[in-house]
Design a protein around this motif. Structure first.
Motif, PDB file in Angstrom:
ATOM      1  N   VAL A 203       0.789  -1.237   0.000  1.00  0.00           N
ATOM      2  CA  VAL A 203       0.000   0.000   0.000  1.00  0.00           C
ATOM      3  C   VAL A 203       0.817   1.281   0.000  1.00  0.00           C
ATOM      4  CG1 VAL A 203      -2.343  -0.409   0.766  1.00  0.00           C
ATOM      5  CG2 VAL A 203      -0.519  -0.593   2.417  1.00  0.00           C
ATOM      6  N   LEU A 231     -10.706  -0.961  -7.293  1.00  0.00           N
ATOM      7  CA  LEU A 231     -11.667   0.118  -7.535  1.00  0.00           C
ATOM      8  C   LEU A 231     -11.352   1.375  -6.745  1.00  0.00           C
ATOM      9  CD1 LEU A 231     -14.239  -2.538  -7.664  1.00  0.00           C
ATOM     10  CD2 LEU A 231     -14.458  -0.683  -9.274  1.00  0.00           C
ATOM     11  N   GLY A 232     -10.718   1.223  -5.590  1.00  0.00           N
ATOM     12  CA  GLY A 232     -10.338   2.405  -4.813  1.00  0.00           C
ATOM     13  C   GLY A 232      -9.318   3.225  -5.591  1.00  0.00           C
ATOM     14  N   ALA A 273     -18.669  -5.097  -3.355  1.00  0.00           N
ATOM     15  CA  ALA A 273     -17.795  -6.204  -2.948  1.00  0.00           C
ATOM     16  C   ALA A 273     -16.464  -5.726  -2.397  1.00  0.00           C
ATOM     17  CB  ALA A 273     -17.542  -7.132  -4.136  1.00  0.00           C
ATOM     18  N   PRO A 275     -13.788  -4.632  -0.117  1.00  0.00           N
ATOM     19  CA  PRO A 275     -13.704  -4.524   1.337  1.00  0.00           C
ATOM     20  C   PRO A 275     -13.211  -3.138   1.735  1.00  0.00           C
ATOM     21  CG  PRO A 275     -12.048  -6.068   0.505  1.00  0.00           C
ATOM     22  CD  PRO A 275     -12.778  -5.530  -0.670  1.00  0.00           C
ATOM     23  N   GLN A 276     -13.994  -2.466   2.571  1.00  0.00           N
ATOM     24  CA  GLN A 276     -13.685  -1.090   2.951  1.00  0.00           C
ATOM     25  C   GLN A 276     -12.928  -1.038   4.270  1.00  0.00           C
ATOM     26  OE1 GLN A 276     -14.790   2.095   1.473  1.00  0.00           O
ATOM     27  NE2 GLN A 276     -14.608   0.629  -0.187  1.00  0.00           N
ATOM     28  N   PRO A 277     -11.910  -0.182   4.359  1.00  0.00           N
ATOM     29  CA  PRO A 277     -11.181  -0.065   5.630  1.00  0.00           C
ATOM     30  C   PRO A 277     -11.999   0.702   6.661  1.00  0.00           C
ATOM     31  CG  PRO A 277     -10.250   1.419   3.998  1.00  0.00           C
ATOM     32  CD  PRO A 277     -11.339   0.668   3.317  1.00  0.00           C
ATOM     33  N   ASP A 278     -13.141   0.171   7.013  1.00  0.00           N
ATOM     34  CA  ASP A 278     -14.060   0.864   7.892  1.00  0.00           C
ATOM     35  C   ASP A 278     -14.937  -0.170   8.592  1.00  0.00           C
ATOM     36  OD1 ASP A 278     -15.849   2.511   9.107  1.00  0.00           O
ATOM     37  OD2 ASP A 278     -16.574   3.472   7.283  1.00  0.00           O
ATOM     38  N   PRO A 279     -14.520  -0.613   9.798  1.00  0.00           N
ATOM     39  CA  PRO A 279     -15.229  -1.713  10.463  1.00  0.00           C
ATOM     40  C   PRO A 279     -16.704  -1.420  10.708  1.00  0.00           C
ATOM     41  CG  PRO A 279     -13.216  -1.141  11.648  1.00  0.00           C
ATOM     42  CD  PRO A 279     -13.373  -0.131  10.570  1.00  0.00           C
ATOM     43  N   ARG A 280     -17.096  -0.137  10.788  1.00  0.00           N
ATOM     44  CA  ARG A 280     -18.504   0.173  11.088  1.00  0.00           C
ATOM     45  C   ARG A 280     -19.431  -0.235   9.966  1.00  0.00           C
ATOM     46  NH1 ARG A 280     -16.893   5.777  13.133  1.00  0.00           N
ATOM     47  NH2 ARG A 280     -16.063   5.216  15.163  1.00  0.00           N
ATOM     48  N   ARG A 282     -19.581  -2.994   8.628  1.00  0.00           N
ATOM     49  CA  ARG A 282     -19.987  -4.380   8.784  1.00  0.00           C
ATOM     50  C   ARG A 282     -21.452  -4.498   9.176  1.00  0.00           C
ATOM     51  NH1 ARG A 282     -16.053  -8.093  12.324  1.00  0.00           N
ATOM     52  NH2 ARG A 282     -14.456  -6.508  12.214  1.00  0.00           N
ATOM     53  N   VAL A 345     -21.365   4.100  -3.792  1.00  0.00           N
ATOM     54  CA  VAL A 345     -20.587   4.200  -2.565  1.00  0.00           C
ATOM     55  C   VAL A 345     -20.701   5.616  -2.028  1.00  0.00           C
ATOM     56  CG1 VAL A 345     -18.975   2.394  -3.119  1.00  0.00           C
ATOM     57  CG2 VAL A 345     -18.529   4.705  -3.899  1.00  0.00           C
ATOM     58  N   GLY A 346     -20.163   5.819  -0.866  1.00  0.00           N
ATOM     59  CA  GLY A 346     -20.207   7.161  -0.288  1.00  0.00           C
ATOM     60  C   GLY A 346     -21.228   7.240   0.823  1.00  0.00           C
TER      61      GLY A 346
ATOM     62  N   ALA B 235     -10.856  -5.030   8.237  1.00  0.00           N
ATOM     63  CA  ALA B 235     -12.009  -4.324   8.792  1.00  0.00           C
ATOM     64  C   ALA B 235     -13.256  -5.181   8.685  1.00  0.00           C
ATOM     65  CB  ALA B 235     -12.221  -3.007   8.054  1.00  0.00           C
ATOM     66  N   PHE B 259      -8.721   1.166  13.751  1.00  0.00           N
ATOM     67  CA  PHE B 259      -9.155   1.968  12.609  1.00  0.00           C
ATOM     68  C   PHE B 259      -9.539   3.396  12.976  1.00  0.00           C
ATOM     69  CE2 PHE B 259      -9.149  -2.076  10.568  1.00  0.00           C
ATOM     70  CZ  PHE B 259      -8.937  -1.795   9.232  1.00  0.00           C
ATOM     71  N   LEU B 277     -13.114   4.269  -1.205  1.00  0.00           N
ATOM     72  CA  LEU B 277     -14.236   4.460  -2.119  1.00  0.00           C
ATOM     73  C   LEU B 277     -15.156   5.546  -1.592  1.00  0.00           C
ATOM     74  CD1 LEU B 277     -15.467   0.946  -3.211  1.00  0.00           C
ATOM     75  CD2 LEU B 277     -14.032   2.555  -4.438  1.00  0.00           C
TER      76      LEU B 277
END
Lengths: 347, 346
Positions: A203, A231-232, A273, A275-280, A282, A345-346, B235, B259, B277
């Motif tokens: 990264v 996609l990011g 699909a 995976p977002q670096p944002d646990p919330r 989930r 998204v968003g 995550a 995070f 995203l």
């Protein structure tokens, strides 16, 4: 060039205009190599790449996105369609009917950066040989001039000019990718196709190289074709994108608009699909998990190729192939593009 | 090697205490794992993130005792509790001894990034699963085959009774990964080690495999050590996270703390370098200057100091930081942890 006069016009702001692009690979069997079928790797793909923009092509493996790049650079002969390219002097050429010899001067203006920084650099050549090779092949400059130019190019990509005497093994993956970028820049191209250029990198290193590509774009007014499954990354770098599925474009338009509100169910599924670096996220549980796998291009489903996996498919989708058609300022290949209310998204 | 006398807490499944793994190479000694400590509780998912060369896979292989021949497991303890009451010190077992072979595959399963190289190309999927089942569960061929079919169904492969006789090359990447998961779960392990299992897959297939692992974890209650370089995947699946850099764990904590309140500058920098995203377009991505140093000569002091935006001369480049502890089991190996300026991470 009389040929250029007779061609249908291409938009004034376009650097490359691809229309009806097709590439079929034969499927052969037996020792006689009898042809028993064909794989439609790229089937009727049309888009323009505007001068100075970054055009992103996204899709899963087997969608044909890399084949499109290779066709544009004429690494493959096309089965059908045309690729118009606006040269530095303003003339427009159709790459599909140039001979290899006529193609040669055009190649100086279009270059490629590859995914694998390990296999795309010859381990037995020094950086001077690798980065200077395009100059030697096109007969640009004397030995001393080439040495100076290579030093300058290495400086441009953030490597020290003294490194020119070293071999690729002495460099990390990210640095090797920069060497590949320096090589692509050697002949002052106007167009660079980057095929998964940062996919193999960590990264933090990928971010460095993306920033480098953007700096170079600003500095030299480069036009990019950026191919990736990330996609990011594509959202970050591209002005416009095309989404491919089994050899066809299913959606084409402005990046921000597509990400905010996709019009094709496949685009929606792809976006959800990631995976977002944002646990919330989930808890929100908005992920669409597609059934099955990407269709076999040698034996595609009837009707819309996406219908077996599409959560919105109807009988019409099984029977009739949807056309790529304009919907709300975009191109979409779906029977129900107007009716469906898809999630982007968003916030 | 003396066994630590303090027993593990009852919920503990696996505990690593100051594990070192070195490789002796022609160029010198590589300290790939340099004092790693972490623990996994029963039924939890621990995500381990780090860039290439951080030692995350080597640590996992040390647990399985599957390190290459030139590896020197210099020191440290790895303890594992396969069943209530019985504690085993894995690090003191002979790697090819009976006990270790019983644990490996029987109580600890492992899945890898590239199923094509991890599965045998000359045996059918069914044969490979049956062998594992017959070895560990001492059942006959018929029962093992029935179990194989049951497992293939569990991992949602279509037509399991036909799939059992297929060979790996006949399957797609996603299906192979499912077959490998079936193999790893064949003996109901208490712990599954997943080493970048979705890295080589397309996003839609990755989403399928993650959903599958989550539902299997819920159903079977095993713990998972999930190794990846992808923060998005972590995550999605992890309860707790450990971030590795150059052979050390630099930060651990609950997934939310890592995070939303990262304490280590490296964790912060990594999170900021990923394009997200739907984010308002930023002109440039934040980067971490320089690159991961080569392991033959790791920097003095804190090994991250040459790349760190907050590095303090005379401190960070001289003294190796100790672990600082914070509420909710969060800890960071940084002199400045807890004193860093507040930054909006998201």
């Amino acid at each position: 060039m009389s040929r250029t006069e007779t061609m249908p016009s291409m938009p004034e702001d376009a650097l490359i205009s691809v229309s009806g692009l097709k590439k079929y690979f034969p499927v052969t069997r037996g020792w006689l190599q009898r042809q028993v079928g064909e794989v439609k790797a790229v089937d009727d793909v049309s888009f323009n790449i505007r001068r100075g923009e970054t055009f992103g092509l996204v899709g899963e493996s087997g969608s044909g996105k890399s084949t499109v790049a290779r066709l544009i650079l004429r690494a493959y002969m096309l089965t059908g369609g045309s690729i118009k390219f606006r040269r530095g002097d303003g003339s427009v050429v159709d790459l599909s009917d140039l001979s290899d010899r006529e193609m040669r001067p055009v190649r100086r203006e279009m270059q490629m950066v590859f995914q694998d920084p390990y296999s795309s650099l010859d381990p037995r050549m020094t950086l001077l040989d690798i980065v200077g090779e395009p100059l030697v092949i096109h007969g640009v400059g004397s030995k001393g001039e080439i040495r100076d130019r290579v030093g300058e190019l290495l400086g441009l990509v953030g490597l020290r000019p003294e490194y020119a005497v070293r071999y690729p093994h002495a460099f990390s993956g990210g640095q090797r990718q920069r060497i590949g970028i320096a090589r692509a820049l050697a002949l002052n191209p106007s167009f660079i196709a980057a095929d998964e250029a940062v996919s193999a990198l960590d990264v933090s290193v990928a971010a460095q190289n993306i920033n480098l590509l953007q700096d170079l774009q600003e500095k030299f007014g480069l036009t990019y074709l950026f191919i990736t499954h990330d996609l990011g990354m594509v959202e970050h770098i591209s002005d416009r994108i095309g989404v491919m599925y089994v050899g066809r474009l299913v959606e084409l338009g402005d990046t921000a608009e597509i990400f905010e509100k996709p019009l094709h169910p496949y685009t929606e599924a792809l976006l959800s699909a990631v995976p977002q670096p944002d646990p919330r996220r989930r808890e929100s549980g908005r992920r669409i998990v597609l059934k099955g796998e990407i269709a076999d291009p040698a034996n595609p489903p009837t009707g819309c190729t996406f219908h077996p996996r599409c959560p919105y498919a109807t009988d019409l989708c099984k029977k009739e192939v949807p056309e790529l058609r304009p919907v709300r300022g975009r191109q979409v290949r779906c029977h129900y593009a107007e009716e469906l209310d898809l999630a982007g998204v968003g916030a | 090697m003396t066994i630590d006398t303090t027993p593990m807490p009852p919920e503990r499944l696996l505990e690593l205490d100051d594990v070192h793994v070195h490789f002796s190479m022609r160029e010198g000694l590589v300290k790939a794992v340099n004092g790693v400590s972490y623990h996994v509780d029963r039924g939890e998912v621990l995500g381990i993130v780090g860039e290439s060369g951080s030692g995350k896979s080597v640590t996992a292989r040390a647990i399985m005792r599957l390190l290459a021949k030139n590896a020197i497991q210099a020191s440290g303890h790895i303890r594992f509790r396969p069943e209530q009451g019985k504690e085993v010190e894995i690090s003191s077992l002979p790697r090819d001894g009976r006990k270790m072979r019983e644990l490996r595959g029987g109580h600890i399963g492992m899945i890898f990034q590239e199923p094509m190289t991890a599965l045998s190309p000359v045996h059918s999927i069914g044969t490979q699963i049956m062998r594992t089942v017959m070895l560990h569960k001492r059942v006959g061929k018929e029962a093992a085959r029935a179990r194989a079919i049951e497992l293939l169904e569990k991992v949602q492969l279509p037509k399991p009774s036909e799939m059992v006789d297929r060979y790996p090359h006949q399957l797609s990447g996603g299906m192979r990964q499912r077959a490998m998961i079936a193999l790893a779960l064949s003996c109901d392990p208490a712990l599954l080690i997943a080493d970048e299992p979705t890295t080589a897959l397309d996003v839609t297939t990755e989403a399928q495999i993650l959903e599958l692992l989550k539902s299997l974890q819920e159903e079977m209650g095993m713990a998972i050590v999930f190794i990846t370089h992808n923060f998005g995947v972590v995550a999605d699946i992890a309860d707790r996270v450990a971030v590795m850099y150059l052979g050390r764990i630099v930060e651990t904590g609950s997934v939310d703390d890592i995070f939303y309140q990262p304490k280590h500058p490296y964790t912060r920098a990594l999170l900021q370098s990923i394009p997200r995203l739907g984010q308002a377009p930023v002109h440039r991505l934040k980067t971490i200057p320089g690159m991961v140093p080569d392991p033959f000569n790791a920097p003095r002091g804190c090994s991250f100091h040459p790349r760190c935006a907050y590095s303090v001369a005379g401190r960070c480049d001289v003294y190796a930081p100790d672990v600082k502890r914070f509420p909710d089991d969060q800890s960071a190996r940084c002199h400045l942890a807890g004193e860093l300026p507040e930054e909006v991470v998201l």
